[in-house]
Design a protein around this motif. Structure first.
Motif, PDB file in Angstrom:
ATOM      1  N   TYR A  15       6.410  14.473  -0.889  1.00  0.00           N
ATOM      2  CA  TYR A  15       5.607  13.341  -1.358  1.00  0.00           C
ATOM      3  C   TYR A  15       5.115  12.429  -0.221  1.00  0.00           C
ATOM      4  O   TYR A  15       3.926  12.086  -0.188  1.00  0.00           O
ATOM      5  N   PRO A  16       5.969  12.037   0.729  1.00  0.00           N
ATOM      6  CA  PRO A  16       5.469  11.184   1.819  1.00  0.00           C
ATOM      7  C   PRO A  16       4.355  11.851   2.635  1.00  0.00           C
ATOM      8  O   PRO A  16       3.476  11.168   3.168  1.00  0.00           O
ATOM      9  N   ILE A  19       1.093  11.268   0.891  1.00  0.00           N
ATOM     10  CA  ILE A  19       0.633   9.894   1.139  1.00  0.00           C
ATOM     11  C   ILE A  19       0.070   9.760   2.550  1.00  0.00           C
ATOM     12  O   ILE A  19      -1.012   9.199   2.749  1.00  0.00           O
ATOM     13  N   THR A  20       0.771  10.307   3.527  1.00  0.00           N
ATOM     14  CA  THR A  20       0.308  10.239   4.921  1.00  0.00           C
ATOM     15  C   THR A  20      -1.054  10.906   5.068  1.00  0.00           C
ATOM     16  O   THR A  20      -1.956  10.358   5.712  1.00  0.00           O
ATOM     17  N   GLU A  23      -3.619   8.552   3.498  1.00  0.00           N
ATOM     18  CA  GLU A  23      -3.805   7.312   4.243  1.00  0.00           C
ATOM     19  C   GLU A  23      -4.509   7.523   5.576  1.00  0.00           C
ATOM     20  O   GLU A  23      -5.266   6.662   6.019  1.00  0.00           O
ATOM     21  N   THR A  28      -5.308   5.813  -0.502  1.00  0.00           N
ATOM     22  CA  THR A  28      -4.099   5.022  -0.741  1.00  0.00           C
ATOM     23  C   THR A  28      -3.003   5.799  -1.471  1.00  0.00           C
ATOM     24  O   THR A  28      -3.260   6.806  -2.133  1.00  0.00           O
ATOM     25  N   LYS A  29      -1.788   5.256  -1.376  1.00  0.00           N
ATOM     26  CA  LYS A  29      -0.644   5.783  -2.121  1.00  0.00           C
ATOM     27  C   LYS A  29      -0.927   5.714  -3.619  1.00  0.00           C
ATOM     28  O   LYS A  29      -0.579   6.629  -4.369  1.00  0.00           O
ATOM     29  N   GLU A  30      -1.575   4.637  -4.052  1.00  0.00           N
ATOM     30  CA  GLU A  30      -1.898   4.482  -5.465  1.00  0.00           C
ATOM     31  C   GLU A  30      -2.810   5.609  -5.957  1.00  0.00           C
ATOM     32  O   GLU A  30      -2.659   6.087  -7.085  1.00  0.00           O
ATOM     33  N   VAL A  32      -2.886   8.658  -4.639  1.00  0.00           N
ATOM     34  CA  VAL A  32      -2.016   9.840  -4.694  1.00  0.00           C
ATOM     35  C   VAL A  32      -1.230   9.821  -6.004  1.00  0.00           C
ATOM     36  O   VAL A  32      -1.165  10.827  -6.717  1.00  0.00           O
ATOM     37  N   ASP A  33      -0.668   8.667  -6.339  1.00  0.00           N
ATOM     38  CA  ASP A  33       0.101   8.544  -7.578  1.00  0.00           C
ATOM     39  C   ASP A  33      -0.780   8.798  -8.804  1.00  0.00           C
ATOM     40  O   ASP A  33      -0.348   9.445  -9.760  1.00  0.00           O
TER      41      ASP A  33
END
Length: 116
Positions: A15-16, A19-20, A23, A28-30, A32-33
């Motif tokens: 998961y990280p 996000i990376t 980004e 954004t992480k949002e 991805v979510d």
């Protein structure tokens, strides 16, 4: 059995990296979510639990609240393989997610990523 190597890996360990990747390209992480929510039906609480419990990919997809039926519209190549031609159902789900994150990182509009 090498093709099943990723299945024992926890979703939270990958998961990280999603996000990376996003980004680095100004996303954004949002976002991805949002992709994960759309694909799997997990809400923020459910996703948080998956991450906290170190859920593996097999369980992550196997217990997904509502796999999106529109995911079959995800086409293209990821890691040199056409996602629509992957025979192993679990690997196909993983590659669907990889493809969506790749599209996000490439700057595609969210409505197109979510097949809307």
């Amino acid at each position: 059995m090498a093709k099943h190597r990723i299945f024992g890996i926890s979703f939270g360990s990958v998961y990280p990296h999603y996000i990376t990747k996003a980004e680095k390209k100004g996303r954004t992480k949002e976002e991805v979510d949002e992709i994960i929510h759309w694909l799997t039906g997990y809400d923020d609480d459910g996703l948080g639990r998956v991450l906290e419990e170190k859920t593996d990919f097999e369980t992550f997809f196997g217990e997904a609240p509502a796999l999106n039926p529109a995911r079959s519209e995800i086409k293209g190549v990821i890691c040199g393989v056409r996602v629509e031609e992957i025979e192993d159902p679990l690997m196909q789900e993983i590659r669907y997610l990889d493809k969506l994150i790749d599209e996000l990182a490439r700057g595609k509009k969210m409505e197109k990523i979510l097949r809307g």
